[in-house]
Design an enzyme around this catalytic site. Sequence first.
Site, PDB file in Angstrom:
ATOM      1  N   ASP A 277     -52.556 -35.115  28.681  1.00 57.59           N
ATOM      2  CA  ASP A 277     -53.376 -33.914  28.528  1.00 57.59           C
ATOM      3  C   ASP A 277     -52.721 -32.649  29.024  1.00 57.59           C
ATOM      4  O   ASP A 277     -53.128 -31.547  28.657  1.00 57.59           O
ATOM      5  CB  ASP A 277     -54.645 -34.068  29.386  1.00 57.59           C
ATOM      6  CG  ASP A 277     -55.663 -34.959  28.740  1.00 57.59           C
ATOM      7  OD1 ASP A 277     -55.808 -34.902  27.522  1.00 57.59           O
ATOM      8  OD2 ASP A 277     -56.325 -35.721  29.474  1.00 57.59           O
TER       9      ASP A 277
HETATM   10  C1  NOJ Z   1     -56.963 -38.590  32.036  1.00 53.14           C
HETATM   11  C2  NOJ Z   1     -57.660 -38.521  30.721  1.00 53.14           C
HETATM   12  O1  NOJ Z   1     -58.971 -39.038  30.836  1.00 53.14           O
HETATM   13  C3  NOJ Z   1     -56.895 -39.289  29.677  1.00 53.14           C
HETATM   14  O2  NOJ Z   1     -57.523 -39.137  28.451  1.00 53.14           O
HETATM   15  C4  NOJ Z   1     -55.475 -38.828  29.613  1.00 53.14           C
HETATM   16  O3  NOJ Z   1     -54.810 -39.605  28.650  1.00 53.14           O
HETATM   17  C5  NOJ Z   1     -54.811 -38.936  30.958  1.00 53.14           C
HETATM   18  N1  NOJ Z   1     -55.579 -38.173  31.894  1.00 53.14           N
HETATM   19  C6  NOJ Z   1     -53.366 -38.458  30.956  1.00 53.14           C
HETATM   20  O4  NOJ Z   1     -53.281 -37.071  30.857  1.00 53.14           O
END
Ligand code: NOJ
Length: 803
Positions: free
Chosen positions: A494
């Site tokens: 993200d």
């Molecule tokens: C937490 C998020 O909920 C998830 O969707 C994401 O893939 C990871 N962070 C990595 O950024």
Amino acid sequence: MKYGYFDDQNREYVITDPKTPVKWINYVGSLAFGGIVDHTGGALICKGDPALNRITKYIPQLPSSEFKGETLYLRSKQGHRYKVFSPYFVPTLDPYDLYECHVGLGYTRIVSEFYGIRTEVTIFVPLGDSRMISDIQMTNVSDHPMDIDAIPVVEYTHPDALKQFTNADWVPQTMQSKAYRDEAGMIILAQYPFMYKETRVNYFTSNRRVSSFESDRRRFLGDNQYGTWANPLSLQEEELSNCEALRGDNIAALLHHLGTIRPGETTRLITQLGQDESIEKALPLINRYRDAEQVERAFKEMAVFWDTYLSKLQVETPDASMNIMLNTHNPRQCHTTKNWSRYLSLYQLGLGARGIGFRDSSQDVMSILVSMPQEGKELIKKLLHVQKRDGSAMHQFNPLTMIANEGDSREVQDAPKYYGDDHLWIVLAITAYLKETGDLAFLDEVISYYEKDKDGHSLESGTVFDHVRRAIEFTQNNVGAHGLPLLGFADWNDTVNLPAGAESLFVANLYGKALLEMIELARHLGDAQAVAQYTAYYQTMKQRVNKHAWDGKWYVRYFDVDGSPVGSHSNTKGQIYANGQSWPVISGFAPPDRAKAALDAIYRRLNTRNGIKLSTPGYNRFDPAKGGITTYPPGAKENGGIFLHANPWVIIAETIIGNGDRAFEYCDQINPVAKNDRIDEFECEPYVYPQNILGDEHAQFGMARNSWLTGTASWTYQAATQYLLGIMPTYEGLQIGPCIPRKWDGFKVTREFRNAVYEIEVKNPGHVCKGVKSVKVDGRRIEGNVVAVFGDSKTHRVEVILG
Ligand code: NOJ
């Protein structure tokens, strides 16, 4: 062993010191009704949606010593004053003779001894019910009779949980409480914001006569709230004020005089915190749960649910810690993530528009299919409802309203409003469901796409098959300068938010994996045209990845909009990314020499004794052109931290290339069970995976955060059971293809699959990592390593020899 131990017999973790470095929690009930209970009795409870229908006010950011949402006070008279204490330790913090918090399957049991009173409180939500029960048993373990009063207390929040914190004008004017006395004279303390008083009412009641109550926090604490939760002044009075709050901070406190308890004698009090349309509607069930026998029955029913859930897959490996995780705590965590997505924990606060994550839940669902395929299918259907007509997906949605949004991309002007990976995960989830169940008819079910007209009617629907085809086409049609998939706002990571036009190798490989699934499905369906089409897509993307993304040492992770690589040895920071290496192996794009080189690079550059870092070296200053990753200091979270979710992908990749020793080493080093002896470093619960551990560029290397709600749960479970132990559902049957540490003599697995039980014993006389020499089913040798679908409700013995 400093803070507690695993009780495998009872499938519990028992905390023996309340002063854990951070709160350790358990989940009760489900998203339908339930929430978090912490190890000192604080509770965050909601019904249907933590953001829109929250019941108790739990503020995780307050110090651990503070009251949070719920507690229980006991008191007895000493001279002219009452000695008041909480058997939960918090918030009175009295010295205890015994403290235990049993973190169980769907329940928390706090056992304590203070001042000669042993208290045992079992907290749970009956299956499918909308109430939290606290079954409180108090025993006089002193040598003299004692007069005891019990005062259970909850504090309410406005159901719109964010408004509680952002609007101190409207919220307090609306919050009201009212006391009902039922026919038997029992008090039910109701609470609601004014606008819901005829439609949605919280209540708190018990099974013993209440002599007085309080619903106004100011009166309960006393002295204009200069009384404290540690020492509520009203509890020095004989009775509470019986105030029905007309506004303000509403609580429910019920004072019970339990009378004299003789030495050795036990007395019992059962409380219920629930929500219903009205008290009248709630009465029959309230009455039912006033009966201790009914409470015990409900507790047993819940135990049966967990027995059944866990019984579907049980293992016996030479590694005790692996067994503890795979047989109880890992599948339990998978159940929790399936339920709550990333919506409600001590770290994901369930406020505002967070909701259920499309990519998160698509991955979570894959791990519970073995135990509850129908529930898995229901969740997949919900997810498909927020897929858009162009095949991409909305990033997250609110489960009560089914209103979805584009996640953090909304906050950045001109940023693409989709995530490059979201929609592809659902292809993996659906094909996993089909292989587990054989329910091919699911492909024909019609489900609407997200877009609606102004009256809220869906603009278009399509079959499940149509949904997955469009997911594939979206990525096929949205590629950048190298013909690689566009990143969108971000992919799985993200926090890397490159300008529009950037390309993602992660999406390219996830696409490759999704295409492998589509080819396998099309082949099973006998659809030669689809096989040819998806094979062509696959080969083209494979060729592009290998032509552009190999930097001579490993695979790069992104191409920025100007064509420069991110995650290459030519970069000064963020030179290598774990997902950049594991996923080309999972997709099958990496030829064998590159696969090995890429995975060896992970071992050399990213592995630590606490797990594999997501990337290295960490970026060391904020750079808006890279995005969120540079908001973290090096070693934290995605910026060089050990982001555990990505570790099982490396484990899977190592099993694909046959390196069982390393795959197990990676499994073992992140197993939280082993952290039990290192809690002062690790800090979080040793019975679940956390999302992240600080990496070795950070001075607090080894410290975990964001426990419970992480994709780590689903993927470690899949990595261990389907790749390392190698028990993998396929369309044709159950495939047995282990890749284990060569030192293992073998292992056993009992697994249910399509209505039959497979008792599998794998022997490893030649001490290899991988390679099935022979398979016998019910004593008869079979060709290959796929055991047929029996569907006969019987148990079948499968003997596998590696060699
Ligand atoms: C937490 C998020 O909920 C998830 O969707 C994401 O893939 C990871 N962070 C990595 O950024």
